[in-house]
Write an enzyme that holds these catalytic residues in place. Structure first.
Site, short mmCIF file in Angstrom:
data_model
loop_
_atom_site.label_atom_id
_atom_site.label_comp_id
_atom_site.label_asym_id
_atom_site.label_seq_id
_atom_site.Cartn_x
_atom_site.Cartn_y
_atom_site.Cartn_z
N ASN A 264 1.43 -7.71 5.32
CA ASN A 264 2.13 -7.11 6.34
C ASN A 264 1.96 -5.63 6.64
O ASN A 264 0.94 -5.11 6.24
CB ASN A 264 3.70 -7.09 5.82
CG ASN A 264 3.73 -5.97 4.61
OD1 ASN A 264 2.85 -5.93 3.84
ND2 ASN A 264 4.65 -5.38 4.54
N CYS A 266 2.45 -2.35 6.33
CA CYS A 266 2.42 -1.56 5.28
C CYS A 266 1.40 -1.57 3.98
O CYS A 266 1.26 -1.00 3.34
CB CYS A 266 3.70 -0.67 4.95
SG CYS A 266 4.46 0.00 6.72
N GLU A 268 2.41 -3.80 1.48
CA GLU A 268 2.75 -4.11 0.28
C GLU A 268 2.97 -5.63 -0.06
O GLU A 268 3.31 -6.11 -1.31
CB GLU A 268 4.22 -3.40 0.10
CG GLU A 268 5.26 -3.90 0.89
CD GLU A 268 5.28 -3.15 2.24
OE1 GLU A 268 4.07 -2.64 2.47
OE2 GLU A 268 6.36 -3.22 2.85
P1 ADP Z 1 12.74 0.17 5.69
O1 ADP Z 1 12.78 1.26 4.76
O2 ADP Z 1 13.27 0.21 7.00
O3 ADP Z 1 13.30 -1.06 4.99
P2 ADP Z 1 9.73 0.08 4.69
O4 ADP Z 1 9.42 1.71 5.34
O5 ADP Z 1 10.22 0.00 3.42
O6 ADP Z 1 11.22 -0.41 5.66
O7 ADP Z 1 8.67 -0.86 5.48
C1 ADP Z 1 8.89 -2.13 4.74
C2 ADP Z 1 7.96 -2.98 5.72
O8 ADP Z 1 8.86 -3.26 6.92
C3 ADP Z 1 6.94 -2.59 6.25
O9 ADP Z 1 5.72 -2.81 5.59
C4 ADP Z 1 6.64 -3.49 7.62
O10 ADP Z 1 6.33 -4.73 7.40
C5 ADP Z 1 8.26 -3.45 8.21
N1 ADP Z 1 8.33 -2.37 9.09
C6 ADP Z 1 8.81 -1.03 8.86
N2 ADP Z 1 8.79 -0.20 9.84
C7 ADP Z 1 8.81 -1.34 10.75
C8 ADP Z 1 8.82 -1.11 12.22
N3 ADP Z 1 9.10 -0.02 12.88
N4 ADP Z 1 8.70 -2.16 13.18
C9 ADP Z 1 8.46 -3.21 12.51
N5 ADP Z 1 8.34 -3.51 11.07
C10 ADP Z 1 8.59 -2.44 10.47
#
Ligand code: ADP
Length: 557
Positions: A264, A266, A268
């Protein structure tokens, strides 16, 4: 009732609350929608009990699911997962089908990852038209543009991961595709590097670049030179990162269903094509009581969180039948943590210390074990994941093919009011520019809790540098536990990442921060160390190498 910071309320208002909804009602909506899954397996009283449990852990900010669950649970959109990997096959029809599915997912706030390794290289023949193929990088532009268009109306900005195999003929073009600092703004990119590549980079040797269309060797390149090019590009802009693709596949729980080629956005969650994963994170700052870790509380939270994330799979609205089939077949979930830096500060343990590394192993080891037990227990009540006999867990009873993942928690850590994921503090103070151009000084509340007061001179120095290192009169011990990301040597970033990775089923999203003065050679060393530490991926970020990063300057007026 939930108690939130002003920042948290602002974030929720901007994207998460439905019209007329309060934050409390948001958590109630999510708890209700997710616990409805229980109705598939038991009486209404059971669903009601879990609704209450789910609400309690969210209200207390002890556990939060990923953003799409907060935004979409109980709404007509109903898409709750953050992470997807989509296939990109070597035909125009299939490439554009993938773009279309990406659009559908991004509309709901989900992030998408792709391996472009199956596309034939630039200059290869196209039989049907007698033309020349334009190659993976040119098709990535189509994905990038589509994301640009969707982000106007979507839930959030849209994020992609683009992966290319180190053995693809177009790998050099791919490695440098972001070095102009302008292209592919909607993509993180990673090179999928094999053990063979690293062995050859270390000992000297060439790797073969192979055309995926016919499996024939296209050309050869020195592994070491390629690693230099990756390091140089990452030095310039932070991209690409590295995926240790063989290590990822050694931990693939369902090898019979295919080889993992991408993650995905980021990093993880390594996933098979059409797989998705929903994430959630435990707020570690909430398990410290009177300077000690409350392990029983942590165990309770893990159990509730695993059940919550498993329920999400049943109530989720899937953007494609194939995604639903994969999600329900493997039932992957990704439970992680946030607030690691805050926990360390509370316990007065420096981030860059053996003590922190040992605690990371102990803590994540505990979470991973308890998550496994919770998943096994759930399987007894609700059944094992349907593909279990095609998995490495054959013969066992287990509800979820993976249980743990360390996500960046970029937004949910702000909602919870803690430090993100397993990252150290980014700064202990800075001047924030707010609407209307006003500048507001910010000092890390955790610091104020420990030092009680700061002189004007100390304040000035902290705001100027973002760190404590130049501020006089601050005890050494405090300086030690408040070291910021850039002051922590890369080897400690890696050691902490490795400690968490050792006990995480999926991967760990982590940035290794580097000072501006770091060299491409330093970055190469980091990539090699990551390989030796058995990480699944590494991303570096050198200070000042990307625009839009906060600068620590005091308002002189
Ligand atoms: P959150 O804190 O908003 O739940 P995270 O920063 O932990 O999200 O990111 C988790 C995952 O969510 C990322 O690896 C990615 O797959 C998805 N993600 C994060 N930001 C975005 C975004 N702006 N648009 C689409 N997917 C995102």
């Amino acid at each position: 009732m939930v108690k939130l910071s002003e920042t948290a309320i602002e974030i929720l208002k901007a994207r998460y609350l439905r019209p007329g909804e309060t934050p409390q009602e948001l958590f109630e909506r999510v708890a209700r929608a997710v616990s409805e899954a229980e109705l598939l397996y038991g009486p209404a009283s059971q669903a009601a009990r879990w609704e209450e449990e789910f609400l309690k852990v969210m209200e207390n900010l002890e556990f939060l699911p990923n953003s799409p669950t907060l935004m979409n649970a109980g709404t007509p959109l109903g898409q709750l997962a953050a992470c997807f990997v989509l296939p990109v096959e070597d035909s125009i029809e299939e490439i554009f089908a993938s773009v279309s599915l990406m659009a559908k997912i991004q509309k709901t706030g989900g992030g998408t990852g792709f391996s472009f390794s199956r596309l034939r290289p630039k200059g290869d023949t196209v039989k049907s038209t007698n033309g020349k193929a334009s190659g993976p990088v040119s098709f990535m532009k189509v994905f990038n543009c589509a994301t640009d268009a969707i982000k106007q109306g979507g839930k959030r900005r849209g994020a992609n991961m683009g992966v290319l195999s180190v053995n693809h003929p177009d790998v050099k073009e791919f490695i440098t595709c972001k070095t102009d600092g302008k292209s592919f703004q909607n993509f993180n990119i990673s090179v999928a590097c094999t053990d063979d590549f690293f062995q050859k980079a270390l000992k000297g040797g060439e790797i073969e670049l192979i055309n995926p269309r016919d499996g024939k060797v296209w050309s050869r390149v020195k592994a070491d030179e390629l690693l230099d090019l990756i390091a140089e590009s990452a030095w310039k802009t932070g991209d690409p990162g590295i995926l240790y693709i063989d290590e990822i596949n050694r931990h693939n729980p369902t090898p019979a269903l295919g080889r993992i080629e991408a993650t995905n956005p980021c990093g993880e969650v390594p996933l098979l094509p059409y797989e998705e994963c929903n994430l959630g994170s435990i707020n570690l700052s909430k398990i410290v009581e009177k300077g000690r870790i409350n392990w029983e509380k942590l165990e309770r939270l893990v159990k509730v969180a695993v059940r919550f994330l498993d329920c999400v799979i049943d109530v989720n609205r899937y953007p494609h039948p194939e995604i639903e089939k994969m999600a329900k077949g493997n039932r992957k979930i990704g439970l992680g943590v946030m607030g690691w830096a805050e926990l360390l500060i509370e316990l007065e343990i420096p981030y860059d210390s053996e003590e922190a590394v040992e605690l990371a192993e102990r803590l994540m080891g505990f979470i991973n074990r308890k998550a496994f037990e919770a998943s096994a227990e759930l399987a007894k009540q609700k059944g094992s994941f349907p593909n279990i006999d095609k998995s490495v867990y054959r013969g066992k009873t287990l509800r979820n093919a993976t249980r743990t993942s360390i996500a960046p928690t970029g937004t949910i850590s702000m909602i919870a009011g803690t430090t993100p994921s397993i990252e150290p503090l980014f700064a202990v103070g800075y001047v924030k520019r707010v609407l209307g151009g006003r500048r507001v000084p910010f000092i890390e509340p955790l610091l104020m809790k420990k030092v009680k007061e700061l002189s004007l001179q100390q304040l000035k120095e902290i705001l100027e540098s973002g760190t404590l290192q130049r501020a006089e009169g601050i005890p050494e011990k405090i300086k030690r536990i408040f070291k910021t990301a850039h002051e922590i040597a890369p080897e400690w970033h890696l050691k902490i990442q490795a400690a968490f990775q050792k006990h995480t089923d999926n991967a760990v999203s982590k940035t290794v921060n580097l000072p501006k003065s770091a060299t491409p050679e330093d970055i190469k060393e980091i990539f090699i160390t990551g390989y030796k530490l058995k990480l699944k991926g590494v991303t570096v970020f050198r200070e000042g190498s990307k625009e839009g990063v906060v600068e620590f300057k005091v308002d002189q007026e």
